[in-house]
Design a protein around this motif. Sequence first.
Motif, PDB file in Angstrom:
ATOM      1  N   THR A 163      43.354 -22.897  71.956  1.00  0.00           N
ATOM      2  CA  THR A 163      43.612 -21.502  71.934  1.00  0.00           C
ATOM      3  C   THR A 163      42.908 -20.840  70.990  1.00  0.00           C
ATOM      4  O   THR A 163      43.050 -21.055  69.849  1.00  0.00           O
ATOM      5  CB  THR A 163      45.129 -21.279  71.919  1.00  0.00           C
ATOM      6  OG1 THR A 163      45.995 -21.832  73.027  1.00  0.00           O
ATOM      7  CG2 THR A 163      45.248 -19.455  72.186  1.00  0.00           C
ATOM      8  N   ASP A 164      42.238 -19.681  71.434  1.00  0.00           N
ATOM      9  CA  ASP A 164      41.311 -18.994  70.407  1.00  0.00           C
ATOM     10  C   ASP A 164      41.496 -17.622  70.850  1.00  0.00           C
ATOM     11  O   ASP A 164      41.423 -17.050  72.017  1.00  0.00           O
ATOM     12  CB  ASP A 164      39.904 -19.402  70.588  1.00  0.00           C
ATOM     13  CG  ASP A 164      39.238 -19.120  69.290  1.00  0.00           C
ATOM     14  OD1 ASP A 164      39.578 -18.208  68.496  1.00  0.00           O
ATOM     15  OD2 ASP A 164      38.368 -19.943  68.728  1.00  0.00           O
ATOM     16  N   THR A 165      41.696 -16.583  69.862  1.00  0.00           N
ATOM     17  CA  THR A 165      41.995 -15.133  70.096  1.00  0.00           C
ATOM     18  C   THR A 165      40.929 -14.259  69.611  1.00  0.00           C
ATOM     19  O   THR A 165      40.931 -13.094  69.700  1.00  0.00           O
ATOM     20  CB  THR A 165      43.479 -14.589  69.557  1.00  0.00           C
ATOM     21  OG1 THR A 165      43.461 -14.780  68.266  1.00  0.00           O
ATOM     22  CG2 THR A 165      44.542 -15.361  70.405  1.00  0.00           C
ATOM     23  N   GLY A 166      40.063 -15.071  68.634  1.00  0.00           N
ATOM     24  CA  GLY A 166      39.119 -14.255  68.318  1.00  0.00           C
ATOM     25  C   GLY A 166      37.766 -13.751  69.097  1.00  0.00           C
ATOM     26  O   GLY A 166      37.462 -14.500  70.034  1.00  0.00           O
ATOM     27  N   ASN A 167      37.382 -12.700  68.785  1.00  0.00           N
ATOM     28  CA  ASN A 167      35.966 -12.261  69.625  1.00  0.00           C
ATOM     29  C   ASN A 167      34.750 -13.035  69.313  1.00  0.00           C
ATOM     30  O   ASN A 167      34.675 -13.545  68.071  1.00  0.00           O
ATOM     31  CB  ASN A 167      35.555 -10.699  69.218  1.00  0.00           C
ATOM     32  CG  ASN A 167      36.495  -9.824  69.599  1.00  0.00           C
ATOM     33  OD1 ASN A 167      37.314 -10.125  70.191  1.00  0.00           O
ATOM     34  ND2 ASN A 167      36.651  -8.743  68.774  1.00  0.00           N
ATOM     35  N   ARG A 168      34.127 -13.358  70.256  1.00  0.00           N
ATOM     36  CA  ARG A 168      32.695 -14.231  70.237  1.00  0.00           C
ATOM     37  C   ARG A 168      33.238 -15.837  69.624  1.00  0.00           C
ATOM     38  O   ARG A 168      32.639 -16.377  68.751  1.00  0.00           O
ATOM     39  CB  ARG A 168      31.732 -13.526  69.062  1.00  0.00           C
ATOM     40  CG  ARG A 168      31.163 -12.366  69.450  1.00  0.00           C
ATOM     41  CD  ARG A 168      29.947 -11.927  68.683  1.00  0.00           C
ATOM     42  NE  ARG A 168      29.195 -11.020  69.185  1.00  0.00           N
ATOM     43  CZ  ARG A 168      29.468  -9.568  69.079  1.00  0.00           C
ATOM     44  NH1 ARG A 168      30.708  -9.183  68.454  1.00  0.00           N
ATOM     45  NH2 ARG A 168      28.771  -8.729  69.499  1.00  0.00           N
ATOM     46  N   SER A 169      34.317 -16.168  70.039  1.00  0.00           N
ATOM     47  CA  SER A 169      34.671 -17.501  69.726  1.00  0.00           C
ATOM     48  C   SER A 169      34.466 -18.290  71.007  1.00  0.00           C
ATOM     49  O   SER A 169      34.339 -18.083  71.928  1.00  0.00           O
ATOM     50  CB  SER A 169      36.253 -17.542  69.248  1.00  0.00           C
ATOM     51  OG  SER A 169      36.162 -16.523  68.317  1.00  0.00           O
ATOM     52  N   VAL A 170      35.118 -19.462  70.786  1.00  0.00           N
ATOM     53  CA  VAL A 170      35.009 -20.631  71.701  1.00  0.00           C
ATOM     54  C   VAL A 170      36.402 -21.471  71.557  1.00  0.00           C
ATOM     55  O   VAL A 170      36.607 -21.879  70.376  1.00  0.00           O
ATOM     56  CB  VAL A 170      33.799 -21.808  71.313  1.00  0.00           C
ATOM     57  CG1 VAL A 170      33.702 -22.912  72.416  1.00  0.00           C
ATOM     58  CG2 VAL A 170      32.667 -20.888  71.600  1.00  0.00           C
ATOM     59  N   ALA A 171      36.901 -21.806  72.590  1.00  0.00           N
ATOM     60  CA  ALA A 171      37.802 -22.686  72.865  1.00  0.00           C
ATOM     61  C   ALA A 171      37.483 -24.033  73.937  1.00  0.00           C
ATOM     62  O   ALA A 171      36.992 -23.597  74.811  1.00  0.00           O
ATOM     63  CB  ALA A 171      39.150 -22.090  73.537  1.00  0.00           C
ATOM     64  N   THR A 172      37.643 -25.288  73.334  1.00  0.00           N
ATOM     65  CA  THR A 172      37.137 -26.190  73.870  1.00  0.00           C
ATOM     66  C   THR A 172      38.040 -27.552  74.011  1.00  0.00           C
ATOM     67  O   THR A 172      38.341 -27.716  73.040  1.00  0.00           O
ATOM     68  CB  THR A 172      35.754 -26.874  73.240  1.00  0.00           C
ATOM     69  OG1 THR A 172      34.868 -25.854  73.275  1.00  0.00           O
ATOM     70  CG2 THR A 172      35.179 -28.013  73.860  1.00  0.00           C
ATOM     71  N   ASN A 173      38.110 -28.078  75.210  1.00  0.00           N
ATOM     72  CA  ASN A 173      39.203 -29.066  75.176  1.00  0.00           C
ATOM     73  C   ASN A 173      38.625 -30.191  76.141  1.00  0.00           C
ATOM     74  O   ASN A 173      38.043 -29.906  77.065  1.00  0.00           O
ATOM     75  CB  ASN A 173      40.470 -28.552  75.909  1.00  0.00           C
ATOM     76  CG  ASN A 173      41.677 -29.487  75.475  1.00  0.00           C
ATOM     77  OD1 ASN A 173      41.267 -30.496  75.544  1.00  0.00           O
ATOM     78  ND2 ASN A 173      42.588 -28.595  74.971  1.00  0.00           N
ATOM     79  N   THR A 174      38.577 -31.273  75.883  1.00  0.00           N
ATOM     80  CA  THR A 174      38.083 -32.638  76.650  1.00  0.00           C
ATOM     81  C   THR A 174      39.261 -33.457  77.054  1.00  0.00           C
ATOM     82  O   THR A 174      38.714 -34.423  77.817  1.00  0.00           O
ATOM     83  CB  THR A 174      37.013 -33.321  75.683  1.00  0.00           C
ATOM     84  OG1 THR A 174      37.603 -33.870  74.502  1.00  0.00           O
ATOM     85  CG2 THR A 174      35.751 -32.449  75.331  1.00  0.00           C
ATOM     86  N   GLY A 175      40.372 -33.120  77.055  1.00  0.00           N
ATOM     87  CA  GLY A 175      41.490 -34.042  77.325  1.00  0.00           C
ATOM     88  C   GLY A 175      41.861 -33.653  78.860  1.00  0.00           C
ATOM     89  O   GLY A 175      41.760 -32.718  79.182  1.00  0.00           O
ATOM     90  N   ASN A 176      42.332 -34.754  79.600  1.00  0.00           N
ATOM     91  CA  ASN A 176      42.936 -34.575  80.780  1.00  0.00           C
ATOM     92  C   ASN A 176      44.267 -33.841  80.842  1.00  0.00           C
ATOM     93  O   ASN A 176      44.541 -33.805  79.891  1.00  0.00           O
ATOM     94  CB  ASN A 176      42.914 -35.909  81.569  1.00  0.00           C
ATOM     95  CG  ASN A 176      41.649 -36.914  81.639  1.00  0.00           C
ATOM     96  OD1 ASN A 176      40.754 -36.388  81.838  1.00  0.00           O
ATOM     97  ND2 ASN A 176      41.774 -38.068  81.548  1.00  0.00           N
ATOM     98  N   ARG A 177      44.007 -33.059  82.017  1.00  0.00           N
ATOM     99  CA  ARG A 177      45.464 -32.117  82.327  1.00  0.00           C
ATOM    100  C   ARG A 177      45.471 -31.290  80.921  1.00  0.00           C
ATOM    101  O   ARG A 177      46.819 -30.779  80.538  1.00  0.00           O
ATOM    102  CB  ARG A 177      46.666 -32.851  82.368  1.00  0.00           C
ATOM    103  CG  ARG A 177      46.407 -33.886  83.781  1.00  0.00           C
ATOM    104  CD  ARG A 177      47.873 -34.715  83.933  1.00  0.00           C
ATOM    105  NE  ARG A 177      47.863 -35.694  84.768  1.00  0.00           N
ATOM    106  CZ  ARG A 177      48.660 -36.404  85.259  1.00  0.00           C
ATOM    107  NH1 ARG A 177      49.958 -36.125  84.790  1.00  0.00           N
ATOM    108  NH2 ARG A 177      48.674 -37.332  85.995  1.00  0.00           N
ATOM    109  N   SER A 178      44.490 -30.542  80.381  1.00  0.00           N
ATOM    110  CA  SER A 178      44.686 -29.871  79.408  1.00  0.00           C
ATOM    111  C   SER A 178      44.121 -28.413  79.436  1.00  0.00           C
ATOM    112  O   SER A 178      43.715 -28.184  80.743  1.00  0.00           O
ATOM    113  CB  SER A 178      44.070 -30.474  78.048  1.00  0.00           C
ATOM    114  OG  SER A 178      44.234 -31.581  77.961  1.00  0.00           O
ATOM    115  N   ALA A 179      44.376 -27.571  78.524  1.00  0.00           N
ATOM    116  CA  ALA A 179      43.869 -25.937  78.815  1.00  0.00           C
ATOM    117  C   ALA A 179      43.175 -25.662  77.509  1.00  0.00           C
ATOM    118  O   ALA A 179      43.370 -25.933  76.412  1.00  0.00           O
ATOM    119  CB  ALA A 179      44.839 -25.234  79.052  1.00  0.00           C
ATOM    120  N   ALA A 180      42.129 -24.852  77.821  1.00  0.00           N
ATOM    121  CA  ALA A 180      41.553 -23.906  76.822  1.00  0.00           C
ATOM    122  C   ALA A 180      41.201 -22.557  76.980  1.00  0.00           C
ATOM    123  O   ALA A 180      40.865 -22.133  78.249  1.00  0.00           O
ATOM    124  CB  ALA A 180      39.761 -24.632  76.768  1.00  0.00           C
TER     125      ALA A 180
END
Length: 263
Positions: A163-180
């Motif tokens: 989870t990312d709330t900053g501007n110009r940011s990146v949220a990345t997730n590679t796990g199954n059944r997950s959320a970015a």
Amino acid sequence: MAEENKEIIAYKGFNQDWTCRGYQYEVGKTYVHKGDVKAYGSGFHACEYPLDVLSYYSPAVSKFAVVKMSGETSKDSDDTKIASAKITIETEINLPEMVKKAVEWIKGKVDWDAAKVSNTGDLSVATNTGYRSVATNTGYRSVATNTGDWSVATNTSSRSAATDTGNRSVATNTGNRSAATNTGDLSAAEVSGEQSIAVALGWQSKAKASIDGAIVCVYRNDDGELIHIKASKVGENNIKADTWYTLDDIGEFVEVKDGFVVE
């Protein structure tokens, strides 16, 4: 294993007409099952972890609700699915809200005193609020959270959340059944695991997911007001795997490449 009279808050999926396996439900009503209660066998079923619901109901064509389960209950070890003798359909919940609840659920399982900024343990948290900073987590059912601009929240475990709330940011997730999830302006949310969701809620933000995943995009006007929000599973609505998307001013998905909308 069966338990008695333990009230549990869970999350349940439905068809568009509020049916589930031919049984008609209605928000605000309570239903009672007479007979044996067994997970995957009999009784009313729902999941304690919100994103587990997506294994049974596609986010693009389903409705979801917060439910209260009580009476005799039965659990199975495969995921957080639970069966109960009594269920109350509390309130409808949309996909972004489910992702938020998923983050809260995972955080509730964490020993915060033992949490670190970089964490590889199970049921753990990596939290960072600094500007241009990084929160990284590889643990099972864990959370990487970042609120700084120009920052990155990364998670590689299954059933976890970045989870990312900053501007110009990146949220990345590679796990199954997950959320970015990313709420910052000009930001990106990316997932590559199966049955995972990329949620981009900021102004001029973008999302992409792999096969069997889903995306949630928004369109905000120049004042930041939310005008459109739309969800789709990859493979539906012309959404391609591993491709960036945003919404246009009429609420339609448009492809994004190299920072520009593909015409």
